[in-house]
Design a protein around this motif. Structure first.
Motif, PDB file in Angstrom:
ATOM      1  N   ARG A 264       0.916  -1.330   0.055  1.00 32.87           N
ATOM      2  CA  ARG A 264       0.026  -0.024   0.050  1.00 32.87           C
ATOM      3  C   ARG A 264       0.894   1.320  -0.101  1.00 32.87           C
ATOM      4  NH1 ARG A 264      -4.427  -2.017  -2.199  1.00 32.87           N
ATOM      5  NH2 ARG A 264      -5.338  -3.559  -0.565  1.00 32.87           N
ATOM      6  N   LEU A 265       1.856   1.299   0.820  1.00 32.87           N
ATOM      7  CA  LEU A 265       2.876   2.424   0.644  1.00 32.87           C
ATOM      8  C   LEU A 265       3.572   2.477  -0.615  1.00 32.87           C
ATOM      9  CD1 LEU A 265       5.189   2.201   3.834  1.00 32.87           C
ATOM     10  CD2 LEU A 265       3.688   4.177   3.299  1.00 32.87           C
ATOM     11  N   ALA A 266       3.988   1.592  -1.027  1.00 37.63           N
ATOM     12  CA  ALA A 266       4.470   1.565  -2.687  1.00 37.63           C
ATOM     13  C   ALA A 266       3.445   2.274  -3.504  1.00 37.63           C
ATOM     14  CB  ALA A 266       4.863   0.365  -3.186  1.00 37.63           C
ATOM     15  N   ASP A 267       2.403   1.810  -3.437  1.00 43.45           N
ATOM     16  CA  ASP A 267       1.365   2.362  -4.300  1.00 43.45           C
ATOM     17  C   ASP A 267       1.138   3.736  -4.199  1.00 43.45           C
ATOM     18  OD1 ASP A 267       0.821  -0.274  -5.114  1.00 43.45           O
ATOM     19  OD2 ASP A 267      -1.163  -0.493  -4.111  1.00 43.45           O
ATOM     20  N   ALA A 268       0.992   4.247  -2.920  1.00 41.20           N
ATOM     21  CA  ALA A 268       1.051   5.606  -2.609  1.00 41.20           C
ATOM     22  C   ALA A 268       2.222   6.552  -3.003  1.00 41.20           C
ATOM     23  CB  ALA A 268       0.463   5.874  -1.071  1.00 41.20           C
ATOM     24  N   ARG A 269       3.114   5.909  -3.019  1.00 42.53           N
ATOM     25  CA  ARG A 269       4.374   6.346  -3.432  1.00 42.53           C
ATOM     26  C   ARG A 269       4.379   6.667  -5.039  1.00 42.53           C
ATOM     27  NH1 ARG A 269       7.987   3.323   0.156  1.00 42.53           N
ATOM     28  NH2 ARG A 269       8.036   4.290   2.050  1.00 42.53           N
ATOM     29  N   ASN A 270       3.847   5.657  -5.592  1.00 36.71           N
ATOM     30  CA  ASN A 270       3.573   5.668  -7.076  1.00 36.71           C
ATOM     31  C   ASN A 270       2.757   6.800  -7.683  1.00 36.71           C
ATOM     32  OD1 ASN A 270       5.493   3.856  -7.582  1.00 36.71           O
ATOM     33  ND2 ASN A 270       4.134   2.134  -7.696  1.00 36.71           N
ATOM     34  N   ALA A 271       1.440   6.675  -6.631  1.00 37.97           N
ATOM     35  CA  ALA A 271       0.444   7.555  -7.061  1.00 37.97           C
ATOM     36  C   ALA A 271       0.727   9.285  -6.810  1.00 37.97           C
ATOM     37  CB  ALA A 271      -0.772   7.305  -6.262  1.00 37.97           C
ATOM     38  N   ASN A 272       1.741   9.214  -5.959  1.00 40.48           N
ATOM     39  CA  ASN A 272       2.405  10.813  -5.762  1.00 40.48           C
ATOM     40  C   ASN A 272       3.375  11.063  -6.495  1.00 40.48           C
ATOM     41  OD1 ASN A 272       0.257  11.874  -3.803  1.00 40.48           O
ATOM     42  ND2 ASN A 272       0.759  10.259  -2.572  1.00 40.48           N
ATOM     43  N   ASP A 273       4.003  10.009  -7.174  1.00 39.62           N
ATOM     44  CA  ASP A 273       5.158  10.125  -7.893  1.00 39.62           C
ATOM     45  C   ASP A 273       6.317  10.596  -7.058  1.00 39.62           C
ATOM     46  OD1 ASP A 273       6.634  10.099 -10.141  1.00 39.62           O
ATOM     47  OD2 ASP A 273       6.255  12.080 -10.843  1.00 39.62           O
ATOM     48  N   GLU A 274       6.390  10.029  -5.733  1.00 33.88           N
ATOM     49  CA  GLU A 274       7.483  10.509  -5.021  1.00 33.88           C
ATOM     50  C   GLU A 274       8.107   9.102  -4.282  1.00 33.88           C
ATOM     51  OE1 GLU A 274       6.511  13.114  -1.449  1.00 33.88           O
ATOM     52  OE2 GLU A 274       4.947  13.807  -2.690  1.00 33.88           O
ATOM     53  N   SER A 275       9.527   9.288  -3.830  1.00 33.08           N
ATOM     54  CA  SER A 275       9.991   8.077  -3.420  1.00 33.08           C
ATOM     55  C   SER A 275      10.021   8.192  -1.883  1.00 33.08           C
ATOM     56  CB  SER A 275      11.513   7.937  -3.616  1.00 33.08           C
ATOM     57  OG  SER A 275      12.119   9.187  -3.459  1.00 33.08           O
ATOM     58  N   GLU A 276       9.748   9.225  -1.583  1.00 37.10           N
ATOM     59  CA  GLU A 276       9.552   9.343   0.097  1.00 37.10           C
ATOM     60  C   GLU A 276       8.450   9.758   0.660  1.00 37.10           C
ATOM     61  OE1 GLU A 276      11.955   8.658   2.676  1.00 37.10           O
ATOM     62  OE2 GLU A 276      12.429   7.436   0.985  1.00 37.10           O
TER      63      GLU A 276
ATOM     64  N   ASP B 276       5.408   9.427   3.365  1.00 33.20           N
ATOM     65  CA  ASP B 276       5.560   8.506   4.506  1.00 33.20           C
ATOM     66  C   ASP B 276       4.072   7.987   4.576  1.00 33.20           C
ATOM     67  OD1 ASP B 276       3.804  10.669   5.049  1.00 33.20           O
ATOM     68  OD2 ASP B 276       5.235  11.530   6.813  1.00 33.20           O
ATOM     69  N   ASP B 277       3.715   7.313   5.837  1.00 35.50           N
ATOM     70  CA  ASP B 277       2.497   6.705   5.937  1.00 35.50           C
ATOM     71  C   ASP B 277       1.319   7.651   6.273  1.00 35.50           C
ATOM     72  OD1 ASP B 277       3.372   7.199   8.607  1.00 35.50           O
ATOM     73  OD2 ASP B 277       3.725   4.964   8.634  1.00 35.50           O
ATOM     74  N   SER B 278       1.660   9.017   6.368  1.00 33.60           N
ATOM     75  CA  SER B 278       0.484   9.785   7.068  1.00 33.60           C
ATOM     76  C   SER B 278      -0.797   9.808   6.112  1.00 33.60           C
ATOM     77  CB  SER B 278       1.224  11.098   7.236  1.00 33.60           C
ATOM     78  OG  SER B 278       1.530  11.730   6.095  1.00 33.60           O
ATOM     79  N   LEU B 279      -0.811   9.513   4.989  1.00 40.79           N
ATOM     80  CA  LEU B 279      -1.824   9.601   4.167  1.00 40.79           C
ATOM     81  C   LEU B 279      -2.618   8.568   4.226  1.00 40.79           C
ATOM     82  CD1 LEU B 279      -0.608  11.857   1.127  1.00 40.79           C
ATOM     83  CD2 LEU B 279      -1.899  12.549   2.960  1.00 40.79           C
ATOM     84  N   LEU B 280      -2.090   7.405   4.598  1.00 39.55           N
ATOM     85  CA  LEU B 280      -2.845   5.972   4.699  1.00 39.55           C
ATOM     86  C   LEU B 280      -3.672   5.881   5.900  1.00 39.55           C
ATOM     87  CD1 LEU B 280      -0.101   3.750   3.132  1.00 39.55           C
ATOM     88  CD2 LEU B 280      -1.829   4.906   2.042  1.00 39.55           C
ATOM     89  N   ASN B 281      -4.839   5.177   5.717  1.00 42.65           N
ATOM     90  CA  ASN B 281      -5.835   5.236   7.021  1.00 42.65           C
ATOM     91  C   ASN B 281      -5.212   4.028   7.979  1.00 42.65           C
ATOM     92  OD1 ASN B 281      -7.248   2.618   6.733  1.00 42.65           O
ATOM     93  ND2 ASN B 281      -7.861   3.545   4.963  1.00 42.65           N
ATOM     94  N   THR B 282      -5.587   4.234   9.047  1.00 39.83           N
ATOM     95  CA  THR B 282      -5.226   3.140  10.109  1.00 39.83           C
ATOM     96  C   THR B 282      -5.786   1.754  10.056  1.00 39.83           C
ATOM     97  OG1 THR B 282      -4.986   5.181  11.391  1.00 39.83           O
ATOM     98  CG2 THR B 282      -4.736   2.971  12.636  1.00 39.83           C
ATOM     99  N   GLY B 283      -6.885   1.948   9.470  1.00 40.46           N
ATOM    100  CA  GLY B 283      -7.754   0.635   9.115  1.00 40.46           C
ATOM    101  C   GLY B 283      -6.659  -0.335   8.404  1.00 40.46           C
TER     102      GLY B 283
END
Ligand code: TYM
Length: 350
Positions: A115-127, A129-136
């Motif tokens: 999920r973290l990797a997906d978020a990075r790709n979507a944001n086009d950023e390598s760094e 962090d997990d602050s945008l992903l939900n706790t669930g």
């Protein structure tokens, strides 16, 4: 005696990977279970909610999933079929488990890392962090452990992709046992450590991108075969399945995953090994292999699809099945939760 527990998310119609990787094995276990074994199969709505879901689609998917479970051969006389999200005991036990789960363990879960990797790709950023992903999403495996422990399951039939989650469930069963047994050694055996029962057939890959598994969440419909697909759709998806330019047929999952995936599917349909199946195709090409894969899938899914079409019309019947299942599930989990509260020092619920 054994207690089996497994779950599937109501995030749309199951695909061939779910069927060959899990559902078909559930039916087999049901057939082979001893009379005093107990089997629970749950539609896990709370897990589905870790990703955004459309309200109407989610409601429909929950009922459709019950029809599908029956269509593939689960028998409500033998197996307890119910909706996880109608039994709040799951959430309560998940909370107790959350309170003893180290954050570091969850960070190491490959699903979370994905999920973290997906978020990075979507944001086009390598760094990112997990602050945008939900706790669930983060604590998803803890809820899964709660599902399993709540019924004191001893065996969990799943696909290989769930291995890490089952290992976490064992760790958490052990930690909770220690906590419950702090004042009384005998309570250290409150929960059995659940064992995974893997499906013999390997994981089924995406038809469009064989570097990833076939999944319900891929935006590409061509990547998966649904249990309810019409024959025309099945033919077209298999014909377009990505292979490689090497016209020889051989089973080489590392270097030729697309071809290997077709052989895996065919072998699973025939209850054979992909290596053996590959030998039959010496000197033949992908066209011939694909034609046989199509025939095998059509035959495999014919009965389930017909049954599904029939059952989905029988809404009252489906409602009765899950009502009966819920009653049995809650009777079992209620007893476990009374014990857990008492041993933890939580007030009993009057
Ligand atoms: P879910 O809903 O993603 O998948 C249900 C089952 O299908 C298997 N599976 C596959 N097998 C082979 N190839 C594939 N491409 C493939 N895709 C999915 C999965 O291994 C699974 O057995 N976390 C679970 C749901 C769950 C659960 C539980 C399972 C919640 N609580 C308690 C067991 C016990 C999941 O995501 O399943």
């Amino acid at each position: 005696s054994r207690t089996y527990f497994s779950g599937i998310q109501p995030t749309g119609v199951p695909h061939l990977g779910n069927y060959l990787g899990a559902l078909r094995n559930w039916v087999k276990l049901q057939r082979e279970a001893k009379p005093n074994d107990t089997l629970y199969f749950s539609v896990v709505g709370w897990h589905a909610l870790t990703l955004p879901q459309d309200r109407n689609a989610l409601l429909k998917a929950q009922t459709d999933m019950v029809a599908l479970l029956l269509a593939v051969g689960l028998d409500p006389e033998r197996s307890i079929i119910f909706h996880q999200n109608q039994n709040p005991d799951h959430l309560e036990l998940a909370w107790y488990l959350n309170c003893i789960t180290p954050v570091g363990k969850l960070r190491r879960m490959t699903t979370w890392k994905g999920r973290l990797a997906d978020a990075r790709n979507a944001n086009d950023e390598s760094e990112v962090d997990d602050s945008l992903l939900n706790t669930g999403l983060f604590t998803y495996p803890v809820l899964q452990a709660a599902d399993i422990l709540l019924y004191k399951a001893t065996h969990v039939p799943v696909g290989e992709d769930q291995q890490q989650h089952i290992e976490l469930s064992r760790d958490l069963a052990d930690s909770l046992n220690r906590q419950l047994g702090a004042h009384n050694k005998e309570f250290r055996r409150t929960f059995p450590l659940p064992e995974a029962v893997y499906t013999p057939s390997k994981r089924i890959l995406s038809l469009r991108d064989p570097s990833s598994k076939m999944s319900k969440s891929s935006p590409f419909e061509q990547s998966r075969i649904l249990l309810t697909d019409k024959p025309e759709a099945i033919k077209s998806k298999i014909r377009k399945a990505v292979t490689d330019s090497n016209s020889e047929i051989a089973y080489d999952p590392i270097n030729r995953p697309g071809t290997a995936n077709l052989l895996t599917i065919l072998a699973a349909c025939e209850d054979a090994q992909p290596e053996q199946v590959a030998e039959r195709y010496a000197g033949k090409d992908h066209g011939i292999l694909k034609a046989d894969v199509i025939d095998a899938i059509l035959e495999l899914l014919r009965r389930p699809r017909e049954e599904y079409e029939r059952l989905i019309q029988a809404r009252d019947y489906l409602d009765r099945i899950v009502e009966g299942g819920l009653f049995k599930a809650r009777s079992a989990s209620g007893k476990v939760m009374r014990t857990v509260r008492d041993r933890l020092g939580m007030l009993a619920i009057p």
